[in-house]
Design an enzyme around this catalytic site. Structure first.
Site, PDB file in Angstrom:
ATOM      1  N   ARG A  34      -3.551  19.227  -2.383  1.00  0.00           N
ATOM      2  CA  ARG A  34      -2.164  19.247  -1.925  1.00  0.00           C
ATOM      3  C   ARG A  34      -2.061  19.666  -0.471  1.00  0.00           C
ATOM      4  O   ARG A  34      -2.456  20.762  -0.080  1.00  0.00           O
ATOM      5  CB  ARG A  34      -1.332  20.190  -2.803  1.00  0.00           C
ATOM      6  CG  ARG A  34       0.167  20.073  -2.522  1.00  0.00           C
ATOM      7  CD  ARG A  34       0.991  20.935  -3.460  1.00  0.00           C
ATOM      8  NE  ARG A  34       2.415  20.728  -3.204  1.00  0.00           N
ATOM      9  CZ  ARG A  34       3.084  21.287  -2.189  1.00  0.00           C
ATOM     10  NH1 ARG A  34       2.473  22.102  -1.362  1.00  0.00           N
ATOM     11  NH2 ARG A  34       4.376  21.026  -2.022  1.00  0.00           N
ATOM     12  N   LYS A  65      11.897   1.364  -1.709  1.00  0.00           N
ATOM     13  CA  LYS A  65      12.024   1.625  -3.152  1.00  0.00           C
ATOM     14  C   LYS A  65      11.047   2.739  -3.540  1.00  0.00           C
ATOM     15  O   LYS A  65      10.014   2.507  -4.173  1.00  0.00           O
ATOM     16  CB  LYS A  65      11.793   0.345  -3.972  1.00  0.00           C
ATOM     17  CG  LYS A  65      12.360   0.473  -5.397  1.00  0.00           C
ATOM     18  CD  LYS A  65      12.493  -0.870  -6.052  1.00  0.00           C
ATOM     19  CE  LYS A  65      12.805  -0.793  -7.539  1.00  0.00           C
ATOM     20  NZ  LYS A  65      14.078  -0.181  -7.891  1.00  0.00           N
ATOM     21  N   HIS A  79       0.776  18.291   2.846  1.00  0.00           N
ATOM     22  CA  HIS A  79       1.838  17.315   3.099  1.00  0.00           C
ATOM     23  C   HIS A  79       1.352  16.080   3.853  1.00  0.00           C
ATOM     24  O   HIS A  79       1.729  14.960   3.524  1.00  0.00           O
ATOM     25  CB  HIS A  79       2.989  17.953   3.888  1.00  0.00           C
ATOM     26  CG  HIS A  79       3.803  18.918   3.066  1.00  0.00           C
ATOM     27  ND1 HIS A  79       3.270  20.059   2.517  1.00  0.00           N
ATOM     28  CD2 HIS A  79       5.103  18.887   2.707  1.00  0.00           C
ATOM     29  CE1 HIS A  79       4.223  20.708   1.847  1.00  0.00           C
ATOM     30  NE2 HIS A  79       5.345  20.018   1.950  1.00  0.00           N
ATOM     31  N   ARG A 106       9.228  -7.264  -1.559  1.00  0.00           N
ATOM     32  CA  ARG A 106       9.868  -5.952  -1.353  1.00  0.00           C
ATOM     33  C   ARG A 106       8.852  -4.822  -1.524  1.00  0.00           C
ATOM     34  O   ARG A 106       8.870  -3.844  -0.768  1.00  0.00           O
ATOM     35  CB  ARG A 106      11.033  -5.777  -2.336  1.00  0.00           C
ATOM     36  CG  ARG A 106      11.790  -4.480  -2.108  1.00  0.00           C
ATOM     37  CD  ARG A 106      13.054  -4.403  -2.931  1.00  0.00           C
ATOM     38  NE  ARG A 106      12.775  -4.270  -4.361  1.00  0.00           N
ATOM     39  CZ  ARG A 106      13.704  -4.246  -5.303  1.00  0.00           C
ATOM     40  NH1 ARG A 106      14.990  -4.345  -4.978  1.00  0.00           N
ATOM     41  NH2 ARG A 106      13.387  -4.118  -6.568  1.00  0.00           N
ATOM     42  N   TYR A 135       7.843   1.905  -6.225  1.00  0.00           N
ATOM     43  CA  TYR A 135       7.814   1.252  -7.534  1.00  0.00           C
ATOM     44  C   TYR A 135       8.600  -0.046  -7.500  1.00  0.00           C
ATOM     45  O   TYR A 135       9.319  -0.331  -6.535  1.00  0.00           O
ATOM     46  CB  TYR A 135       8.363   2.184  -8.624  1.00  0.00           C
ATOM     47  CG  TYR A 135       9.869   2.357  -8.623  1.00  0.00           C
ATOM     48  CD1 TYR A 135      10.510   3.066  -7.615  1.00  0.00           C
ATOM     49  CD2 TYR A 135      10.667   1.805  -9.624  1.00  0.00           C
ATOM     50  CE1 TYR A 135      11.895   3.237  -7.617  1.00  0.00           C
ATOM     51  CE2 TYR A 135      12.043   1.975  -9.642  1.00  0.00           C
ATOM     52  CZ  TYR A 135      12.649   2.687  -8.632  1.00  0.00           C
ATOM     53  OH  TYR A 135      14.005   2.830  -8.631  1.00  0.00           O
ATOM     54  N   GLU A 144      26.033   2.268  -2.750  1.00  0.00           N
ATOM     55  CA  GLU A 144      25.567   1.550  -3.947  1.00  0.00           C
ATOM     56  C   GLU A 144      25.601   2.496  -5.125  1.00  0.00           C
ATOM     57  O   GLU A 144      25.904   3.682  -4.973  1.00  0.00           O
ATOM     58  CB  GLU A 144      24.141   1.006  -3.723  1.00  0.00           C
ATOM     59  CG  GLU A 144      23.134   2.112  -3.468  1.00  0.00           C
ATOM     60  CD  GLU A 144      21.714   1.620  -3.237  1.00  0.00           C
ATOM     61  OE1 GLU A 144      21.357   0.528  -3.716  1.00  0.00           O
ATOM     62  OE2 GLU A 144      20.955   2.357  -2.589  1.00  0.00           O
TER      63      GLU A 144
HETATM   64  N1  PLP Z   1      19.987   0.160  -5.908  1.00  0.00           N
HETATM   65  C1  PLP Z   1      19.197   1.145  -6.381  1.00  0.00           C
HETATM   66  C2  PLP Z   1      19.300   2.516  -5.809  1.00  0.00           C
HETATM   67  C3  PLP Z   1      18.262   0.863  -7.404  1.00  0.00           C
HETATM   68  O1  PLP Z   1      17.478   1.829  -7.879  1.00  0.00           O
HETATM   69  C4  PLP Z   1      18.203  -0.455  -7.931  1.00  0.00           C
HETATM   70  C5  PLP Z   1      17.267  -0.804  -8.998  1.00  0.00           C
HETATM   71  O2  PLP Z   1      16.597   0.019  -9.543  1.00  0.00           O
HETATM   72  C6  PLP Z   1      19.060  -1.429  -7.407  1.00  0.00           C
HETATM   73  C7  PLP Z   1      19.928  -1.090  -6.388  1.00  0.00           C
HETATM   74  C8  PLP Z   1      19.019  -2.841  -7.914  1.00  0.00           C
HETATM   75  O3  PLP Z   1      17.833  -3.472  -7.512  1.00  0.00           O
HETATM   76  P1  PLP Z   1      17.227  -4.687  -8.346  1.00  0.00           P
HETATM   77  O4  PLP Z   1      18.290  -5.734  -8.412  1.00  0.00           O
HETATM   78  O5  PLP Z   1      16.041  -5.115  -7.540  1.00  0.00           O
HETATM   79  O6  PLP Z   1      16.869  -4.141  -9.686  1.00  0.00           O
END
Ligand code: PLP
Length: 286
Positions: free
Chosen positions: A102, A149, A104, A54, A35, A182
């Site tokens: 379904r 992501k 995997h 990205r 996403y 993070e």
């Molecule tokens: N880290 C994580 C785990 C995130 O889910 C997000 C955004 O959803 C970010 C960092 C920040 O990313 P961005 O600046 O692209 O929103």
């Protein structure tokens, strides 16, 4: 007049309330998808180019075929913004490996499924920006590909909930070596006592935030000292300033970590300057 919301689902713009995906969508069954969340300012997409780069990388790491070209994706995103009457808000874009019985392993013939929504979003709470927010620290229990992501966000969901229950805004996740990776939906930053901005390098332990990239550009352009390296919880608690970044919250001062004040417990001067710069950058899209 209240505008009814519209969602793009696999080729159609549908009423948001009745938009659905199939029960055998692999996103639903396996979190097999990716996403993006893109900011909208003045009705325009902010840093969409970087988000699309990205997105392409996330798709390719998971070997999911892009459902359409970047140019076509842009048209759909802009149309979602337009149809929902969004001036300031976000676009949410999700691509899963598609619908299949379904199993995997990858299906032979599933078509990737695309959903795009857009909604208005109030600006960040001015009090959070002015006074700063609190974070707690929690173990990082995620997988080793946090650079993708992916929609698989259960550890992030649990972490954010722990933060909420502790009365904090965010949870900073700590790796096995005591270093902060993070937040659950934000990147983590500190400013050292000698004025250098520090954030973890974009390795596979973190998502390389688009806001992170924009702030790094600002830091370079303004000539502030910075380092991309891991920092420990101990270092963060002793830092002069701290902040976090994401598309949804832009740049927010962190004034407490696990209840300990950062610096004098007030948003730091460099943090405030960087926030102003970032807001100007986002507004320039409009
Ligand atoms: N880290 C994580 C785990 C995130 O889910 C997000 C955004 O959803 C970010 C960092 C920040 O990313 P961005 O600046 O692209 O929103």
């Amino acid at each position: 007049m209240v505008m009814s919301r519209v969602a793009y689902v696999d080729g159609q713009y549908l009423s948001h309330r009745s938009a659905v995906v199939h029960i055998e969508d692999r996103g639903y069954q396996f979190a097999d998808g990716v996403y993006e969340v893109i900011a909208v300012a003045g009705g325009r997409l902010v840093d969409d180019e970087l988000h699309l780069v990205r997105l392409a990388r996330s798709l390719s790491e998971l070997r999911i075929t892009a459902p359409m070209s970047d140019a076509a994706l842009r048209i759909v995103m802009r149309e979602a913004v337009r149809r929902n009457g969004v001036r300031a808000g976000i676009v949410y874009l999700q691509i899963t490996r598609g619908v299949a019985r379904r199993d995997h392993a990858f299906p032979k013939s599933a078509q990737p499924a695309l959903v795009v929504t857009s909604r208005r979003k109030a600006p960040v709470d001015p009090r959070a920006a002015a006074d700063g927010i609190s974070v707690i620290t929690i173990p990082d229990i995620r997988w080793q590909r946090c650079d993708i992501k992916s929609i698989s966000l259960l550890p992030n969901v649990l972490g954010k909930q722990r933060a909420r229950e502790a009365g904090a805004y965010e949870a900073w996740q700590i790796d096995h070596q005591g270093r902060i990776s993070e937040g659950t939906s934000t990147n983590a930053w500190i400013v050292t006592s000698d004025g250098a901005v520090v954030t973890r390098q974009a390795d596979s332990a973190i998502l390389n935030g688009i806001t992170r990239l924009a702030v790094l550009d600002i830091i370079r352009a303004e000539g502030y000292g910075f380092a991309e390296r891991p920092f420990t919880v101990t270092e963060a608690k002793a830092a002069a300033e701290a902040f976090l970044t994401s598309t949804v919250v832009d740049l927010l001062p962190v004034v407490r970590i696990d209840g300990n004040p950062v610096g004098d417990g007030r948003p730091g001067p460099l943090t405030r300057r960087l926030r102003e710069h970032y807001l100007a950058h986002a507004a320039a899209a409009a």
